[in-house]
Scaffold this motif. Structure first.
Motif, PDB file in Angstrom:
ATOM      1  N   GLU A 135       0.861  -1.185   0.000  1.00  0.00           N
ATOM      2  CA  GLU A 135       0.000   0.000   0.000  1.00  0.00           C
ATOM      3  C   GLU A 135       0.897   1.234   0.000  1.00  0.00           C
ATOM      4  N   PRO A 136       0.506   2.306  -0.726  1.00  0.00           N
ATOM      5  CA  PRO A 136       1.335   3.525  -0.715  1.00  0.00           C
ATOM      6  C   PRO A 136       1.625   4.037   0.699  1.00  0.00           C
ATOM      7  N   SER A 137       0.695   3.828   1.623  1.00  0.00           N
ATOM      8  CA  SER A 137       0.910   4.314   2.994  1.00  0.00           C
ATOM      9  C   SER A 137       2.027   3.548   3.721  1.00  0.00           C
ATOM     10  N   LYS A 164      13.052   3.715   2.610  1.00  0.00           N
ATOM     11  CA  LYS A 164      11.964   4.240   3.442  1.00  0.00           C
ATOM     12  C   LYS A 164      11.487   5.650   3.058  1.00  0.00           C
ATOM     13  N   PRO A 165      11.078   5.834   1.786  1.00  0.00           N
ATOM     14  CA  PRO A 165      10.573   7.163   1.401  1.00  0.00           C
ATOM     15  C   PRO A 165       9.155   7.405   1.936  1.00  0.00           C
ATOM     16  N   ALA A 166       8.813   8.652   2.184  1.00  0.00           N
ATOM     17  CA  ALA A 166       7.427   9.012   2.497  1.00  0.00           C
ATOM     18  C   ALA A 166       6.601   8.731   1.237  1.00  0.00           C
ATOM     19  N   PRO A 167       5.298   8.436   1.395  1.00  0.00           N
ATOM     20  CA  PRO A 167       4.472   8.079   0.234  1.00  0.00           C
ATOM     21  C   PRO A 167       4.607   9.082  -0.923  1.00  0.00           C
ATOM     22  N   GLU A 168       4.668  10.375  -0.604  1.00  0.00           N
ATOM     23  CA  GLU A 168       4.715  11.386  -1.684  1.00  0.00           C
ATOM     24  C   GLU A 168       6.053  11.374  -2.438  1.00  0.00           C
ATOM     25  N   ASN A 169       7.082  10.769  -1.847  1.00  0.00           N
ATOM     26  CA  ASN A 169       8.389  10.707  -2.527  1.00  0.00           C
ATOM     27  C   ASN A 169       8.702   9.324  -3.090  1.00  0.00           C
ATOM     28  N   ALA A 170       7.797   8.367  -2.878  1.00  0.00           N
ATOM     29  CA  ALA A 170       8.101   6.987  -3.296  1.00  0.00           C
ATOM     30  C   ALA A 170       8.019   6.860  -4.819  1.00  0.00           C
ATOM     31  N   PRO A 171       9.056   6.284  -5.453  1.00  0.00           N
ATOM     32  CA  PRO A 171       9.046   6.170  -6.915  1.00  0.00           C
ATOM     33  C   PRO A 171       8.098   5.084  -7.423  1.00  0.00           C
ATOM     34  N   SER A 172       7.617   4.187  -6.547  1.00  0.00           N
ATOM     35  CA  SER A 172       6.669   3.146  -6.950  1.00  0.00           C
ATOM     36  C   SER A 172       6.076   2.567  -5.664  1.00  0.00           C
ATOM     37  N   ASN A 173       5.291   1.516  -5.786  1.00  0.00           N
ATOM     38  CA  ASN A 173       4.839   0.818  -4.573  1.00  0.00           C
ATOM     39  C   ASN A 173       5.457  -0.577  -4.508  1.00  0.00           C
TER      40      ASN A 173
END
Ligand code: G1P
Length: 266
Positions: A135-137, A164-173
């Motif tokens: 999940e993105p979260s 461990k990127p925050a959801p808004e910085n994650a390049p994918s899930n």
């Protein structure tokens, strides 16, 4: 040494390695080294007692954990991160590819993830990580990959990794789960890796460098859709116990019928 049904979780991890053909196991330990060493060793007094009582079933279980693999141990000493822990294995591993299995992550033995990763390593002569959609979260709990498709449905080329990127910085899930096949080129990269997320030396950062510069053949990912339990998470730990027990012939039928009853009343 957390038990799952009637074996410590770590034994499932060692069994997974052995089932994938890996018989030489180096444990990177902390302060729990003695309990671990004892578990994977003979217990002569107990074995003699079970022998005398003619309890072959229990005797076989005790002897089995001692004969499972060639076990070696090294202490990490300073908890400076996963990358630092992996670096402790350098003397033992030498100049060969090797697998890293994180003790918190259990992969259901019916889902042969590690063997598939070894196949892809042999095919590509590259490092291989295990990836799973989250999940993105949840991205802030994992290493997250940037990937490109390959001609194999369950295999991707990893072009970047971030810890461990925050959801808004994650390049994918696509999250890295605790199984890796690493080329020995990872060692000099780890030695040069500065502390990253959480002030720790991160394996993710070393793999990111290897994917970008294609060091040691670059990095590929096997996308896993099977059953994985994170015993470090309390709810997942309970799910692991129920799933493992439910799949056992000796416990499954009674447990499932009790669970149905329990659910009907709750
Ligand atoms: C470690 C790794 C992380 C990976 C995770 C898998 O994190 O640093 O990249 O996604 O294991 O379980 P930890 O769970 O030790 O914080």
């Amino acid at each position: 040494m957390l038990p799952v049904v009637d074996k410590p979780a770590i034994q499932y991890v060692v069994e997974e390695a052995v089932n994938a053909g890996l018989h030489d196991v180096l444990m990177i330990t902390g302060r729990n080294k003695n309990a671990l060493e004892n578990h994977f060793d003979h217990v002569p007094e107990l074995e003699a007692l079970l022998e005398r009582k003619g309890d072959q079933a229990r005797l076989q279980e005790v002897v089995r954990s001692a004969n499972l693999a060639n076990m070696h141990y090294v202490r990490q000493r300073d908890p400076l991160g996963l990358g630092h822990a992996v670096l402790r294995a350098q003397m033992h591993v030498g100049n060969e590819a090797f697998a890293v299995l994180l003790g918190d992550d259990l992969i259901d033995e019916r889902d042969a993830l590690l063997s598939r990763m070894i196949q892809i390593h042999d095919l590509r002569q590259a490092s291989v990580v295990a990836l799973m959609e989250v999940e993105p979260s949840q991205t802030h709990l994992y290493g997250i990959a940037t990937v490109e498709a390959t001609e194999l449905d369950d295999v991707v080329k990893v072009t970047g990794l971030v810890e461990k990127p925050a959801p808004e910085n994650a390049p994918s899930n696509l999250a890295v789960i605790g199984r890796y096949i690493l080329q020995p080129e990872v060692f000099p990269i780890l030695e040069a890796t500065e502390p990253g997320s959480g002030g720790e030396i991160q394996l993710t950062d070393a793999l990111n460098a290897m994917s970008a510069a294609e060091v040691g053949g670059g990095v590929f990912g096997v996308v896993f859709t099977g059953r994985r339990y994170d015993t470090g998470d309390r709810l997942d730990y309970l799910k692991a116990i129920v799933q493992v027990a439910a799949s056992r012939e000796d416990l499954g039928p009674e447990l499932l019928s009790w669970l149905k009853d329990f659910l009907a009343k709750n």
